[in-house]
Design a protein around this motif. Structure first.
Motif, PDB file in Angstrom:
ATOM      1  N   PRO A 193       8.987   3.282   7.334  1.00 35.23           N
ATOM      2  CA  PRO A 193       8.688   4.202   8.209  1.00 35.23           C
ATOM      3  C   PRO A 193       7.809   5.184   7.542  1.00 35.23           C
ATOM      4  O   PRO A 193       6.543   5.537   8.384  1.00 35.23           O
ATOM      5  N   GLU A 194       6.840   4.316   6.681  1.00 35.38           N
ATOM      6  CA  GLU A 194       5.965   4.694   5.445  1.00 35.38           C
ATOM      7  C   GLU A 194       4.819   4.052   6.312  1.00 35.38           C
ATOM      8  O   GLU A 194       4.064   3.159   7.252  1.00 35.38           O
ATOM      9  N   PRO A 195       3.725   5.308   6.362  1.00 38.90           N
ATOM     10  CA  PRO A 195       2.111   5.085   6.789  1.00 38.90           C
ATOM     11  C   PRO A 195       1.754   3.833   6.105  1.00 38.90           C
ATOM     12  O   PRO A 195       2.162   3.183   5.128  1.00 38.90           O
ATOM     13  N   ILE A 196       0.841   2.382   6.665  1.00 39.87           N
ATOM     14  CA  ILE A 196       1.000   1.309   5.608  1.00 39.87           C
ATOM     15  C   ILE A 196      -1.307   1.355   6.131  1.00 39.87           C
ATOM     16  O   ILE A 196      -1.893   1.510   7.301  1.00 39.87           O
ATOM     17  N   GLU A 197      -1.625   1.567   4.757  1.00 42.41           N
ATOM     18  CA  GLU A 197      -2.932   1.334   5.085  1.00 42.41           C
ATOM     19  C   GLU A 197      -3.869  -0.003   4.792  1.00 42.41           C
ATOM     20  O   GLU A 197      -3.211  -1.025   4.018  1.00 42.41           O
ATOM     21  N   LEU A 198      -4.389  -0.387   6.151  1.00 43.46           N
ATOM     22  CA  LEU A 198      -4.838  -1.969   5.689  1.00 43.46           C
ATOM     23  C   LEU A 198      -6.388  -1.885   5.039  1.00 43.46           C
ATOM     24  O   LEU A 198      -7.553  -1.534   5.186  1.00 43.46           O
ATOM     25  N   ALA A 199      -5.619  -2.781   3.839  1.00 44.69           N
ATOM     26  CA  ALA A 199      -7.797  -2.705   3.322  1.00 44.69           C
ATOM     27  C   ALA A 199      -8.792  -3.602   4.492  1.00 44.69           C
ATOM     28  O   ALA A 199     -10.137  -3.486   3.569  1.00 44.69           O
ATOM     29  N   HIS A 200      -8.015  -4.822   4.705  1.00 50.54           N
ATOM     30  CA  HIS A 200      -8.771  -5.851   5.897  1.00 50.54           C
ATOM     31  C   HIS A 200      -8.203  -6.359   7.063  1.00 50.54           C
ATOM     32  O   HIS A 200      -7.442  -6.091   7.526  1.00 50.54           O
ATOM     33  N   ALA A 201      -9.399  -5.809   8.001  1.00 54.95           N
ATOM     34  CA  ALA A 201      -8.822  -6.560   9.519  1.00 54.95           C
ATOM     35  C   ALA A 201      -7.983  -7.515   9.861  1.00 54.95           C
ATOM     36  O   ALA A 201      -6.731  -8.445  10.212  1.00 54.95           O
ATOM     37  N   ASP A 202      -8.194  -8.831   8.324  1.00 57.46           N
ATOM     38  CA  ASP A 202      -7.187 -10.108   8.296  1.00 57.46           C
ATOM     39  C   ASP A 202      -6.397  -9.832   7.683  1.00 57.46           C
ATOM     40  O   ASP A 202      -5.079 -10.873   7.863  1.00 57.46           O
ATOM     41  N   ASP A 203      -5.597  -8.841   7.410  1.00 57.17           N
ATOM     42  CA  ASP A 203      -4.216  -8.130   6.499  1.00 57.17           C
ATOM     43  C   ASP A 203      -3.214  -7.989   8.046  1.00 57.17           C
ATOM     44  O   ASP A 203      -2.084  -7.980   7.532  1.00 57.17           O
ATOM     45  N   TYR A 204      -3.733  -7.935   8.765  1.00 58.26           N
ATOM     46  CA  TYR A 204      -2.988  -7.321   9.764  1.00 58.26           C
ATOM     47  C   TYR A 204      -1.869  -7.679   9.887  1.00 58.26           C
ATOM     48  O   TYR A 204      -0.636  -7.414   9.929  1.00 58.26           O
TER      49      TYR A 204
END
Length: 688
Positions: A193-204
């Motif tokens: 449930p915790e927020p996820i910070e995406l460093a790069h669009a490729d990491d999705y």
């Protein structure tokens, strides 16, 4: 130009599972179209979705539009200068371009010389264009029903809680649906449930999979399929995976976990279709069969959590399905307390169509037509009439009221229980076949008669009250009904005249506002549906048009002609004979020939016309028996031998001879030639 990956994600509360695919594809298409219109080069566009998200990932997206050369044309040179000095027109044009007159250029055209201006326009940055592109794509989404949430005036299918827009590792400054874009997504509602910070669009995809979410729809579906099949293998059973159910279940879970539950064997006394409908419609379960194809008292459910206590999840599902199956058993027991025949009077209270009466009225009309058809195809007239009387009675049973998809199926079960003849019971289910173009047709003669009668009644009735299909509107599925009739007659090899059937069906209606010309109109409509049928069979449009030009009213005969003409077009003689028939048709039309094909052999003068006459007569002797047996392919093969004498005739004989008797004789010879081909089709239209 540099390129990078674009990610757009809308985070929402659980979407309707049936709408996810359409929304996901539409969002991806909207973004792709917007990039194309903005002239921004991009690689593959991927649509991702789960119950809580709609996402688009665009690979290899250029970071800016390409630079473009812009050319503007101003006033004509003659109007731009007077006495060597620039006119106001020239000065105004230069001013609009932001330059002086001496910086303008001369543009040479085929209409003269003009003042002009040419500059290189720098392409805009992709990140500056993306907000408008994405907003336009969101606005165009086919949302089935909008809602509002909280105090916001924003509307969407479900409340939207986050928005991700990343170009590479850069957040695109944009807003949509009341949210500012960022790089924060969310994983599984319970497992992560915790927020996820995406460093790069490729990491999705990887980041979400690490957070218990399979965002790739295809991957999620295949995971479900694999798990269901694996569960079945352990149980030594066959899992039945309905593709529509698979799509729906995939739209309900982000992290699928297949679990097997069971139900009481006593429920197997209920027809399996009832249990399966209940499990699929209410609980989204996959059912299992034993090695003999019988339903097992087991089901597979797909959970959205990987529980530490799977037994409790299974027990919960078993508790839920038990009353559902008990309801089905209750409906089945209750329905059997009354026979189908006893329910027939209830049909008088069920409206088929306001102007066409009740289902009871339709049943009486169908009975007359079905009995006639049965008599014509070697069926039992009494069975056909009885089947028509009972055909719609299951619609007022408790089971079908609860599960409409069981109409016909329950009719068969209840009729069998009532002791009705096997053919009658089977027809109650087969009346709905074929349900689509490639579906099977009824196997029993009674089922064939009933299926035809029911569709013909609908077609004549709805056309007769002026409710013809128009454009995409076809509320009574008349196109499907027409193609159904064609398929039954052709695949069932039933030599029935469609005009005769339509006349009989139309006569059963007491009063139709548009009765005049009704049969001709419906007949034309149905034969026009042969174009689609022919295309599905790989038959070219020219072959269809050549057969359609003839007054053929038996669909089976129509189909045989189509296949024969299609085969004929592959012969090397086809083009020449089609051209010759076109020439003959033009000559006879121009001369207003009366159709007389009697040739006076004594009037034949030229060797080429004598040869053609002998060839035509010889062919006539060969092909007339073939025509009588509808062996059109063999007949056309025989007619193909006329190519050489026909070519010689047109090369060596003047049709329009000065002697009226000779001219009339030659026209009769050509009319006879044309008549032989017209026994199959108007092959002159193959020239089109």
């Amino acid at each position: 130009m540099a390129a990078n990956t674009l990610l757009v994600e809308l985070g929402v509360e659980e979407l309707p599972p049936g709408a996810i695919d359409e929304l996901s594809d539409a969002l991806a298409e909207g973004v792709r179209r917007g990039l194309t219109e903005a002239d921004i080069d991009a690689g593959e566009v991927f649509a991702y979705a789960s119950p809580r998200r709609l996402a688009v990932q665009v690979h290899d997206l250029d970071d800016k539009q390409p630079d473009r050369d812009i050319e503007r044309r101003g006033p004509a040179l003659a109007a731009a200068f007077k006495d060597g000095q620039p006119t106001k027109a020239a000065e105004g044009f230069a001013r609009s371009c932001g330059v002086t007159v001496d910086q303008l250029i001369h543009l040479e055209t085929d209409k003269g010389t003009w003042l002009g201006y040419r500059e290189q326009q720098q392409g805009e940055a992709t990140t500056s264009l993306l907000p408008a592109i994405v907003q336009k794509a969101i606005d165009a989404l086919p949302v089935p029903k909008n809602m509002r949430w909280g105090a916001s005036r924003v509307e969407f299918s479900r409340p939207v809680h986050w928005l991700v827009m990343l170009y590479g590792n850069q957040v695109v400054k944009a807003s949509a649906l009341g949210l500012e874009a960022g790089r924060t997504t969310r994983g599984h509602r319970f497992h992560a449930p915790e927020p996820i910070e995406l460093a790069h669009a490729d990491d999705y995809l990887a980041a979400l999979e690490g957070a218990w979410v399979l965002a790739d729809r295809d991957q999620r579906r295949e995971r479900i399929r694999e798990q269901v099949l694996a569960e079945a293998e352990v149980l030594d059973a066959e899992a039945v995976i309905d593709e529509n159910l698979l799509v729906e279940v995939s739209g309900l879970v982000e992290w699928p976990v297949a679990l097997t539950g069971s139900f009481d064997e006593r429920f197997l006394e209920v027809p399996p279709e009832c249990l399966i409908s209940s499990m699929k419609a209410n609980q989204k379960y996959f059912h299992l069969l034993d090695e003999e194809g019988r339903l097992k008292p087991l089901f597979i459910t797909v959970s959205n959590i990987d529980s530490a206590f799977p037994d409790q999840v299974i027990q919960g599902n078993e508790r839920v399905i038990r009353p559902r199956l008990a309801d089905a058993a209750f409906f089945y027991d209750t329905d059997r307390k009354r026979s189908l025949g006893d329910r027939a009077p209830e049909l008088a209270g069920v409206v088929f169509q306001k102007q066409l009466g009740s289902l009871s009225d339709k049943a009486h009309r169908n009975a007359a037509v079905a009995a006639f058809i049965a008599g014509g195809i070697g069926g039992d007239v009494h069975d056909a009439r009885r089947a028509a009387e009972l055909a719609k009675c299951d619609l007022v049973t408790e089971m079908v009221l609860e599960f409409p998809e069981l109409q016909g199926i329950m009719g068969r079960y209840y009729a069998t229980y009532d002791g009705e003849h096997h053919e009658v019971a089977l027809a109650l289910e087969e009346q709905y076949l074929p349900r689509f173009a490639t579906d099977a047709i009824p196997q029993g003669r009674t089922g064939l008669a009933l299926a035809l009668a029911d569709r013909l009644d609908t077609l004549t009735g709805i056309f007769g009250i002026g409710q013809r299909p128009s454009g995409t509107k076809d509320p009574f599925a008349l196109r499907r009904a027409a193609i159904g009739v064609i398929n039954i007659l052709v695949k069932g090899e039933l030599n029935l005249d469609l005009r005769e059937l339509l006349e009989l069906s139309a006569a059963q209606h007491q009063e139709l506002p548009y009765a005049e010309g009704l049969v001709d109109e419906v007949l034309a409509y149905m034969l026009d549906r042969f174009r689609a049928w022919a295309a599905d069979e790989g038959i070219e449009a020219e072959a269809y048009l050549s057969v359609r030009a003839r007054p053929v009213t038996e669909p089976l005969d129509f189909a045989r002609r189509l296949r024969a003409v299609q085969g004929f077009t592959r012969r090397e003689e086809a083009a020449a004979l089609a051209a010759a028939n076109k020439r003959v048709s033009n000559i006879l039309t121009k001369q207003e020939h009366d159709g007389d094909i009697r040739v006076d052999a004594a009037q034949l003068q030229e060797p080429a016309e004598k040869t053609l006459y002998e060839a035509v007569e010889s062919c006539r002797d060969k092909v007339m028996p073939l025509f009588a047996e509808a062996r059109y392919s063999q007949a056309l093969d025989a007619l193909a031998t006329l190519r050489e004498p026909v070519d010689h005739f047109f090369d060596q004989v003047m049709v329009m001879a000065e002697d009226p008797a000779v001219r009339r004789n030659r026209l009769a010879l050509l009319a006879g030639l044309q008549a032989l081909f017209l026994e199959v089709a108007d092959i002159s239209l193959l020239q089109q």
